[in-house]
Structures are given as C-alpha cells and as structure tokens.
Design a protein around this motif. Structure first.
Motif, mmCIF file in Angstrom:
data_model
loop_
_atom_site.group_PDB
_atom_site.id
_atom_site.type_symbol
_atom_site.label_atom_id
_atom_site.label_comp_id
_atom_site.label_asym_id
_atom_site.label_seq_id
_atom_site.Cartn_x
_atom_site.Cartn_y
_atom_site.Cartn_z
ATOM 1 N N GLY A 218 0.803 -1.211 0.000
ATOM 2 C CA GLY A 218 0.000 0.000 0.000
ATOM 3 C C GLY A 218 0.838 1.263 0.000
ATOM 4 O O GLY A 218 2.076 1.240 0.029
ATOM 5 N N PRO A 219 0.168 2.417 -0.010
ATOM 6 C CA PRO A 219 0.861 3.712 0.003
ATOM 7 C C PRO A 219 1.546 3.959 1.341
ATOM 8 O O PRO A 219 1.311 3.245 2.317
ATOM 9 C CB PRO A 219 -0.280 4.713 -0.249
ATOM 10 N N PRO A 220 2.391 4.977 1.405
ATOM 11 C CA PRO A 220 3.136 5.244 2.656
ATOM 12 C C PRO A 220 2.219 5.465 3.856
ATOM 13 O O PRO A 220 2.543 5.053 4.971
ATOM 14 C CB PRO A 220 3.941 6.509 2.323
ATOM 15 N N GLU A 221 1.059 6.135 3.647
ATOM 16 C CA GLU A 221 0.165 6.387 4.775
ATOM 17 C C GLU A 221 -0.370 5.077 5.356
ATOM 18 O O GLU A 221 -0.478 4.918 6.575
ATOM 19 C CB GLU A 221 -1.003 7.273 4.329
ATOM 20 N N VAL A 222 -0.710 4.135 4.471
ATOM 21 C CA VAL A 222 -1.227 2.842 4.941
ATOM 22 C C VAL A 222 -0.130 2.051 5.644
ATOM 23 O O VAL A 222 -0.366 1.401 6.665
ATOM 24 C CB VAL A 222 -1.827 2.053 3.765
ATOM 25 N N ARG A 223 1.086 2.083 5.104
ATOM 26 C CA ARG A 223 2.194 1.371 5.759
ATOM 27 C C ARG A 223 2.475 1.953 7.140
ATOM 28 O O ARG A 223 2.746 1.214 8.086
ATOM 29 C CB ARG A 223 3.441 1.440 4.878
ATOM 30 N N SER A 224 2.399 3.275 7.248
ATOM 31 C CA SER A 224 2.599 3.900 8.558
ATOM 32 C C SER A 224 1.492 3.507 9.527
ATOM 33 O O SER A 224 1.754 3.222 10.703
ATOM 34 C CB SER A 224 2.643 5.426 8.395
ATOM 35 N N LEU A 225 0.251 3.461 9.021
ATOM 36 C CA LEU A 225 -0.860 3.029 9.872
ATOM 37 C C LEU A 225 -0.690 1.584 10.306
ATOM 38 O O LEU A 225 -0.960 1.231 11.462
ATOM 39 C CB LEU A 225 -2.178 3.216 9.112
ATOM 40 N N ALA A 226 -0.229 0.723 9.400
ATOM 41 C CA ALA A 226 -0.024 -0.683 9.747
ATOM 42 C C ALA A 226 1.051 -0.833 10.818
ATOM 43 O O ALA A 226 0.911 -1.616 11.761
ATOM 44 C CB ALA A 226 0.342 -1.479 8.498
ATOM 45 N N ALA A 227 2.139 -0.077 10.671
ATOM 46 C CA ALA A 227 3.203 -0.146 11.679
ATOM 47 C C ALA A 227 2.699 0.336 13.041
ATOM 48 O O ALA A 227 2.991 -0.273 14.083
ATOM 49 C CB ALA A 227 4.396 0.692 11.225
ATOM 50 N N THR A 228 1.904 1.410 13.042
ATOM 51 C CA THR A 228 1.345 1.913 14.299
ATOM 52 C C THR A 228 0.396 0.895 14.919
ATOM 53 O O THR A 228 0.397 0.684 16.146
ATOM 54 C CB THR A 228 0.604 3.235 14.049
ATOM 55 N N PHE A 229 -0.413 0.244 14.082
ATOM 56 C CA PHE A 229 -1.335 -0.772 14.595
ATOM 57 C C PHE A 229 -0.559 -1.945 15.204
ATOM 58 O O PHE A 229 -0.943 -2.453 16.262
ATOM 59 C CB PHE A 229 -2.236 -1.278 13.472
ATOM 60 N N ASN A 230 0.499 -2.385 14.544
ATOM 61 C CA ASN A 230 1.283 -3.503 15.077
ATOM 62 C C ASN A 230 1.855 -3.155 16.447
ATOM 63 O O ASN A 230 1.817 -3.975 17.373
ATOM 64 C CB ASN A 230 2.400 -3.860 14.106
ATOM 65 N N ARG A 231 2.377 -1.936 16.577
ATOM 66 C CA ARG A 231 2.927 -1.537 17.888
ATOM 67 C C ARG A 231 1.827 -1.459 18.944
ATOM 68 O O ARG A 231 2.015 -1.902 20.081
ATOM 69 C CB ARG A 231 3.640 -0.190 17.754
#
Length: 509
Positions: A218-231
């Motif tokens: 996905g786009p950078p915003e989605v990747r950032s959201l995924a990383a935040t969700f994992n944490r």
C-alpha cells in the motif's frame, strides 16, 4: 473503500468522456453539414455554367431538361432552372401551374435573379441537416440569364450524424465498462492493506490473538498506519497478558498466606481474653472476606485465560441441581428457595462449561445475603416474551443498551428474584463494577460476584441486567443464546456438565 474508489474512477472517466465526445459529436456534425452544403453549391455552379452555355447558344429547350433530370438523378434531389423573368426553363420534377407562376417569388430564386447566390440550411437540434436548398444565378459574362435552384435530400446526412452519435455513445459505454473492470482490480489491490488492517482490528476487538499485519503493502500512509497498529496491538496484548498473569499469580500466591493467617488466628482463640474475642472474630471475618476476594480474582483470571467454546447446557437440569444444593443453606436462614417457570418450554442454552452453575451460585449467594427471614427467592427460566426488551450493561462504557436481536426461540432468560431492599437505578448501573458494593450492602461481600456473572454471561454470548423485582427486591436477568435444535448445533455435553470455573462453595461469595 472499494466501492468508493470504483465510483471515483467511473465518475472521472464519465466526465472525461463527456468532455471529449460531446464536442467531437458536434464538430463532426458541423463538418458533415459543411461538406453537404459545399457539394450542393458546387453542383449548382456546374448546372449554372451549363445553363449559361445552353441559353447563350439557344439550345435551352433541348439541353436543359435532360441536364436537370440527370443532375437530380445523380444527387437524388430536385433541380429547377428559370430564365431572367422567372419563367421555368427546366425541372427534374413536375410542378403545378400555380408553382410555375410563382417561381420568381421563391426566396432563393428571387435572390439568385438579383445576382446573389444563397444557401437555405435548416439544422436539427443535434447538428444534423433537416433541409438544404441552394440557388445560384446564371450569368454570361455580366449579363444575367436566370437562376438555378437545387434542393438536396438530407435523410442520408441526418442518418450519418445519428450514426456517429450512436457510435460515440457505444464507445463511451465500452470505455466505462473497461474502466470499471480495471478500476475494480485497482481498487481491490489498493484496499487490500486496509482490509487486512480491518480484519486484524476485528480479531483483536473480539478477544483474539493480535496478528501483525504486513507493512510493505500500500501507500506510505497505509504502511505507517499498519506499523502503528502492530505496535499498539503488541503493547495491548502485553498489557492484557501482564494483567491476567498478575491477577492469577497474585491471587494464587495469596491463598497460602491467608490460610496460614486464619489458622493462626483460630489457634489464638484459647489463649485470648474474653473481652478480646470480638476483635478476633472480626479479624477472622475479614480474613474470610479477603479469601473470598482472592477466590473471585482467581476465577476471573482463569476466565480470561480460558479458550473454551460454548456448548449445549440443559438449563432445567442445572437449575434443579443448584436448587438442591442451595436449599438447605436457605432453610437455615429462614428463606424459601423456589423453582418457577415452564421447564418443558425452556430447552437448552449455549454457554461455557460450568458458566451457568457459577452464575447461579453467585446470584443465589447475593440473594441470600440480602433476603430477610420469611422471604423467598425464585429461580425462573423463561423465553423472552417481547422483542422490545432491552438489556443494559456496563462493558466497556458506563452504560450501553442492547436490544434483543431475536425473540422467541433465539434466547432464553434466567431470572433470580429476591424480596430484599433492592437497588436504585444508579446502583444497578454500577453493580457490575469490580469491588463496588452498595453503601447499605450487608457485610461480608467482596464486590466481585456480579462482575464475574457479567464476564461469564458475555463469554457465553449472552447478557445480564439487574431490574426491580415485582415485590420490591432485585430481579437479576441473565439472557443466554438458545441451543439450535437438531444435529446442527454443537455436540451435546455429558450427563452433568463439567465445571472448571467453579471456585466457590455455596454462600462463600
């Protein structure tokens, strides 16, 4: 998200097609009209030149009718040739006497006799030609000899213009279909990381294991959201695991010191003065209360760790067993414990193993504690009578209400009603909070019994609510899902359900 992306793609494509095809259709229509007009003018000039030579040579009567007929046949229209006075020299189609007499007054012919070439064009609303007439003067040098008028049929032009519009519409539909197919694939590919996040969030919300989502899509915003969700998920899972471990380990470790403390206090009874016996009894009472609180915490910790699936429970059998177990203790306190309800229509419910027994034990213990001598407590399982009933509980917000999702065979309610002092509405809302006890509650409670009842009901897929009983006491209502009929439901349990969560004896919580 997929629908919104697809709708945006189709909207942009439709706007682009409209901006391109509508001007293209009008440009083509205008070009076709100009082509027909120029062809008619050229044909009129040709006939005019031939008529000029024929009139000058004195052969108008012999040559012009043949020429007019040949030209009309070639163009599929009508050709008129008149002299300077407006008299008919030749025509491709017969005219009435009145028409022949008025030829000089026709708009196009009158202008041509004055030496001006004209073109009378009438167009349709979409740019097609409905009527076309061209008039050209006949000259020999500077001498005016007459006029030529050609009427061109426009049916073919009209059909060609409509054909082009139809092709443009069909082409637009094909383009939109292609955009829809390609856009759907792109939208699905774009929304895949969001769907993975949604599934992981739903799994975490219902109490499942937090599965990390990929952060390379996905786009950078989605990747950032995924990383935040994992944490966030990892931290939440760690906090919950730590909480469960602490509650379980602490309550388990406290059991042995509490037992030793009670034993030491009991050994002091023979060596303590009579005037201090009251303090010793109070200490023993508080020790018992602390032990019950530890037992309740341990039961909740075990429930948090439990991954058992709901199974079929014979509600009538369980209610009968708990009635027989509690009736002697109720009789000692002068309280009547009654069974009520239509047992033949109750059926089976879906619940965690041992959950119904634990729920009844806690509700009956609380009812006994608040029931005065000579009163009664009833156990009443029943089917919901009205789909408008609403259940209130506090999980996790202070107050939320859940309507019946289905009435009749979908749910079974278990009522435990007493004739005690009851609770106010505010107290009933807070009664399921851990360690909360009403200000006028009898001594000896821990504030964990109702909290455990609520946890067991939720884990079994049901709800619990406290209401005012008809006789002024409290009506504890537990709603559990009814077991489906036939072999489609879960496997039936053994004759007596196991009770892995049972941690308290009657009258202890």
């Amino acid at each position: 998200m997929t629908r919104r992306l697809l709708l945006s793609y189709l909207t942009l494509a439709a706007l682009l097609l409209l901006c391109l095809e509508i001007p293209l259709g009008f440009v083509y229509s205008r070009g076709e009209r100009e082509r027909v007009i120029n062809a008619a003018k050229d044909e009129a000039e040709s006939v005019s030149a031939f008529a000029s030579l024929s009139v000058s040579a004195g052969r108008a009567a012999e040559d012009l009718p043949e020429r007019a007929a040949h030209c009309a046949e070639r163009i599929g229209g009508m050709v008129l040739i008149v002299d300077q006075d407006g008299a008919l020299l030749a025509t491709s189609h017969p005219l009435s006497a009145a028409e022949q007499h008025s030829l000089a007054s026709w708009p196009g012919i009158a202008a041509a006799l004055r030496g001006t070439a004209t073109a009378d064009v009438r167009t349709s609303t979409i740019g097609g030609v409905q009527y076309l007439a061209v008039a050209t003067p006949v000259r020999h040098g500077s001498q005016k000899l007459g006029a030529v008028r050609i009427t061109v049929p426009t049916r073919m032009v009209h059909e060609r213009v409509h054909h082009v519009w139809l092709l443009l519409v069909l082409g637009g539909l094909v383009a939109l279909t292609a955009v829809a197919v390609i856009g759907f694939g792109i939208a699905r590919w774009t929304g895949r990381p969001i769907r993975e996040l949604e599934n992981a969030t739903h799994e975490l919300a219902v109490g499942g294991t937090a599965v990390p989502v990929a952060i390379t899509k996905g786009p950078p915003e989605v990747r950032s959201l995924a990383a935040t969700f994992n944490r966030t998920a990892a931290r939440l899972e760690h906090l919950l695991a730590s909480q469960r471990a602490f509650a379980g380990e602490a309550s388990h470790q406290l059991k042995t010191p509490l037992a030793a403390l009670r034993l030491r206090l009991e050994n002091l009874e023979n060596d303590i003065a009579l005037n201090a016996r009251g303090s010793l009894t109070a200490a023993l009472t508080e020790t018992d209360r602390l032990a019950r609180m530890v037992e309740g915490l341990l039961a909740m910790a075990r429930l948090d760790e439990s991954a058992a699936e709901p199974e079929r429970i014979d509600l009538a059998q369980v209610c009968g067993e708990r009635h027989r177990a509690w009736r002697p203790l109720y009789e000692q306190h002068g309280v009547w414990l009654a069974l009520a309800g239509d047992w033949d229509c109750t059926g089976e419910v879906l619940a965690l193993p041992g959950a119904v027994e634990q729920i009844l034990d806690n509700l009956l213990s609380n009812a006994l504690r608040v029931s005065p001598p000579g009163s009664s407590v009833s156990i009443d399982p029943r089917r919901p009578a009205s789909p408008e009933r609403r259940f209130a509980h506090r999980h996790p917000s202070p107050e939320r209400r859940f309507p019946h999702r289905a009435s009749g065979p979908g749910w079974i309610e278990l009522h435990v009603m007493d004739e005690g002092p009851g609770m106010t509405e505010e107290q009933r809302r807070r009664a399921f909070d851990r360690f909360w006890r009403a200000p006028d509650a009898p001594k000896g409670g821990t504030g964990l019994g109702l909290a455990l009842v609520q946890r067991l009901a939720h884990a079994s897929g049901g709800e619990v609510v406290l209401r005012q009983a008809p006789r002024g006491g409290l009506d504890a209502v537990v709603r559990l899902p009814a077991a489906p009929a036939g072999p489609g439901g879960p496997a039936a349990p053994s004759q007596r359900p196991t009770r892995p969560l049972q941690t308290t004896a009657p009258g202890r919580l």
